[in-house]
Motif scaffolding. Structure first.
Motif, PDB file in Angstrom:
ATOM      1  N   ILE A 291      33.503  34.103  19.294  1.00  0.00           N
ATOM      2  CA  ILE A 291      34.651  32.747  19.754  1.00  0.00           C
ATOM      3  C   ILE A 291      35.300  32.862  21.226  1.00  0.00           C
ATOM      4  O   ILE A 291      35.386  31.559  21.171  1.00  0.00           O
ATOM      5  N   ALA A 292      34.963  33.339  22.220  1.00  0.00           N
ATOM      6  CA  ALA A 292      35.208  33.425  23.417  1.00  0.00           C
ATOM      7  C   ALA A 292      33.776  32.182  24.206  1.00  0.00           C
ATOM      8  O   ALA A 292      34.333  30.944  25.008  1.00  0.00           O
ATOM      9  N   GLU A 293      32.541  32.668  23.884  1.00  0.00           N
ATOM     10  CA  GLU A 293      31.981  31.691  24.019  1.00  0.00           C
ATOM     11  C   GLU A 293      31.320  30.391  24.105  1.00  0.00           C
ATOM     12  O   GLU A 293      30.676  29.679  24.089  1.00  0.00           O
ATOM     13  N   LEU A 294      31.866  30.212  22.299  1.00  0.00           N
ATOM     14  CA  LEU A 294      31.046  28.784  20.954  1.00  0.00           C
ATOM     15  C   LEU A 294      31.710  27.622  22.597  1.00  0.00           C
ATOM     16  O   LEU A 294      30.793  26.925  22.418  1.00  0.00           O
ATOM     17  N   GLU A 298      29.493  24.792  23.466  1.00  0.00           N
ATOM     18  CA  GLU A 298      29.397  23.445  22.355  1.00  0.00           C
ATOM     19  C   GLU A 298      29.796  22.505  23.450  1.00  0.00           C
ATOM     20  O   GLU A 298      29.036  21.009  23.528  1.00  0.00           O
ATOM     21  N   ALA A 299      30.455  22.753  24.630  1.00  0.00           N
ATOM     22  CA  ALA A 299      30.530  22.242  25.923  1.00  0.00           C
ATOM     23  C   ALA A 299      29.171  21.463  26.176  1.00  0.00           C
ATOM     24  O   ALA A 299      29.101  19.981  26.674  1.00  0.00           O
ATOM     25  N   GLU A 300      28.076  22.257  26.925  1.00  0.00           N
ATOM     26  CA  GLU A 300      27.147  22.414  27.360  1.00  0.00           C
ATOM     27  C   GLU A 300      25.906  21.387  26.747  1.00  0.00           C
ATOM     28  O   GLU A 300      25.235  21.109  27.287  1.00  0.00           O
ATOM     29  N   VAL A 301      26.114  22.069  24.905  1.00  0.00           N
ATOM     30  CA  VAL A 301      24.875  20.783  24.378  1.00  0.00           C
ATOM     31  C   VAL A 301      25.497  19.518  23.937  1.00  0.00           C
ATOM     32  O   VAL A 301      24.832  18.513  24.484  1.00  0.00           O
ATOM     33  N   GLU A 302      26.780  19.068  24.661  1.00  0.00           N
ATOM     34  CA  GLU A 302      27.279  17.993  23.932  1.00  0.00           C
ATOM     35  C   GLU A 302      26.591  17.424  25.028  1.00  0.00           C
ATOM     36  O   GLU A 302      26.659  15.838  25.520  1.00  0.00           O
ATOM     37  N   PRO A 308      20.759  22.819  21.544  1.00  0.00           N
ATOM     38  CA  PRO A 308      21.240  22.918  20.499  1.00  0.00           C
ATOM     39  C   PRO A 308      20.628  24.373  20.306  1.00  0.00           C
ATOM     40  O   PRO A 308      21.069  25.513  19.523  1.00  0.00           O
ATOM     41  N   TYR A 309      19.235  24.490  19.996  1.00  0.00           N
ATOM     42  CA  TYR A 309      18.761  25.956  19.871  1.00  0.00           C
ATOM     43  C   TYR A 309      18.956  26.732  20.694  1.00  0.00           C
ATOM     44  O   TYR A 309      19.374  28.155  20.262  1.00  0.00           O
ATOM     45  N   ALA A 310      18.551  26.652  22.016  1.00  0.00           N
ATOM     46  CA  ALA A 310      19.428  27.763  23.073  1.00  0.00           C
ATOM     47  C   ALA A 310      20.418  28.007  22.836  1.00  0.00           C
ATOM     48  O   ALA A 310      20.768  29.560  22.994  1.00  0.00           O
TER      49      ALA A 310
END
Length: 322
Positions: A291-294, A298-302, A308-310
């Protein structure tokens, strides 16, 4: 919620059955545990029904069909449970269709049990709730289970995966478009029933029947059963005997080849696999580290800082550490 007596459900006590279904629909962990204990106690008394899925586009007359078809089954000495897969209320999360008001005569019958199943929820949603409700109804002595879906979408695929016989109700004059029904859903059907085959629609229904039968011969080619196309008028109560006779023929034929039991066994295995996936997803949603890390991931993927795999692998690693 007080403990529900399994023997009371087996005795056909409608109040106990309704409470048991409410218990299985609860998302509270304590209720889920209690519900599973009840289901395990009743499991040896389940499976003694014919499970029939009924689907069709809005306006095809599903409620009228079930009303008339249910009366026919009652006259033949059966006890009937109607489980309607409904959209969930966005406010309270409950059913919003009011099925008993749509089946006024049937809902007054002593040997009929009508229950809407809200499609929302956790642990598999409609598949979880409807399957468990079906088992409870079987344990209570209902030997024909009708599972109705309110539209044409994902719920149809789920319902087809939990019933013995899946039928599509159609309107006369559907043409080559199959009235917007997805090809995949048509391929799941064991029968297609053209409703409203009366009056001016009777001639059109006959032509539609021939058209659909030709389409079926191209879509399905399985050894255990050749799907059929029938006509009926639920309003006039014409052709319903043929529908029931076809379902009985299907059961007799597939039981003689072993396909009936094989299909149920396969459905149970697939149900377990769905639950494993749902439970793992729930563990992810409940994990504090995730919950804390997601949001960060998500921001780093965007921003394309990581793949996304990492990011997905990082989420799983967080779960493994729990």
């Amino acid at each position: 919620m007080p403990q529900i007596d399994a023997n009371s459900v087996r005795a056909g006590n409608r109040r106990s059955l309704a409470k048991a279904i409410t218990l299985t629909e609860s998302s509270l962990p304590a209720h889920r545990e209690q519900a599973q204990q009840l289901l395990e106690a009743l499991l040896p008394y389940t499976g003694n029904s014919i499970r029939i899925g009924i689907s069709g586009v809005p306006g095809v007359g599903k409620s009228t069909f079930i009303e008339s078809f249910g009366q026919l089954l009652l006259a033949a000495g059966h006890r009937v449970a109607v489980l309607a897969v409904d959209p969930s209320s966005p406010v309270a999360g409950g059913s919003i269709m009011g099925d008993k008001t749509r089946m006024e005569q049937l809902s007054r019958e002593e040997n009929v049990f009508i229950r809407p199943t809200p499609s929302g929820g956790t642990l598999g949603g409609v598949a979880q709730k409807t399957r468990e409700t079906m088992l409870l109804c079987e344990a209570a002595g209902y030997d024909v289970i009708l599972v109705e879906t309110v539209g044409v979408g994902q719920s149809e695929f789920q319902v087809a995966g939990m019933v013995d016989f899946f039928m599509l109700l159609m309107l006369p004059g559907g043409g080559d478009e199959l009235q917007g029904i997805k090809k995949g859903i048509v391929e799941l059907a064991d029968a297609m029933v053209i409703n409203k085959s009366d009056g001016d629609g009777e001639r059109i229904a006959a032509a539609t029947q021939s058209q659909y039968q030709s389409a079926f011969s191209l879509l399905r080619n399985e050894a255990h059963w050749t799907p059929v196309v029938m006509r009926c008028s639920a309003l006039k109560k014409v052709g319903l005997d043929e529908v029931w006779s076809t379902i009985q023929s299907y059961v007799t034929s597939t039981r003689s080849t072993g396909f009936f039991e094989h299909r149920r066994s396969t459905q149970n295995r697939e149900w377990m696999q769905q639950l494993v996936q749902a439970m793992l997803l729930q563990r992810l949603k409940d994990n504090e580290a995730v919950i804390a890390e997601l949001p960060v991931l998500e921001a780093e993927v965007e921003a394309q800082h990581i793949t996304p795999y990492a990011a997905a692998r990082r989420v799983i690693e967080l779960l493994d550490k729990a």
